[in-house]
Scaffold this motif. Sequence first.
Motif: not given
Length: 241
Positions: A10, A12-13, A53, A55, A85, A123-125, A127, A231, A234
């Motif tokens: 992930d 995101s962070h 951001g 994945h 993550d 919303h983090k994964y 668009s 977001e 992948y």
Amino acid sequence: MRVKAVISYDGSHYQGFQKQKSTKMTITAAIEKALASLQIDSPIVGSGRTDAGVHATGQVIHFDLPDFWSDLEKLKHNLNRKLTDISFKHISVAANDFHARFSAKKRVYRYVFKTHKPSVFEHKYISYYEAFDPALLINALKIFEGEHDFNFFHKTGTITHTTIRKIYRTDYVERNGYHFIYFQANGFLRSQVRMMVDAAMRCARGDMSITQLQEQLTCQKKHTTKLAPPEGLYLSRIVYG
């Protein structure tokens, strides 16, 4: 002993996959810290870099193990306990000359979006793009297939020997309100996928013509340099052999 690992994460962070001097919040830094805690000092090498951001469900890395680490299942278990993550899906012995990046033959990226705002849980994964014409999107994606000079479809700042890449296949699929775009290629430049996605979506919404897309792809004229939101992107699969 060289090992090959398939990992998911992930993003995101994290500030991307690649190690950076300005931050420790990268996928590489997190994995190497976990390895060091297990007395494994080898740097890791990834099949490709992902932006902040972004994945991955099938990123591949390689690294070298000291002789006392022979139980790969135990190694996977310990790494997954230490990481947040980031998940090691498989670890296997590789040939001494295996290289996660240079041995790869094909790379597959998947882009996921909705035409209405994703929920706070998504919303983090996923668009968001406004309503579009699927037929126009498919036509735009097909333009990218084949071998092209993608000099007008990447972010600068990274040294590369050539901007020529070959895209073997593109796809678009809609399932239950989720939209998926796929790119399969021998390699990608920095932010190339995000730039291609946004350009294709501009064509699909009528904001850019197929002719303009072709002009940019043939390095005649830049019509857009915008990137699709990270977001929904992948790195999904790496093909070897």
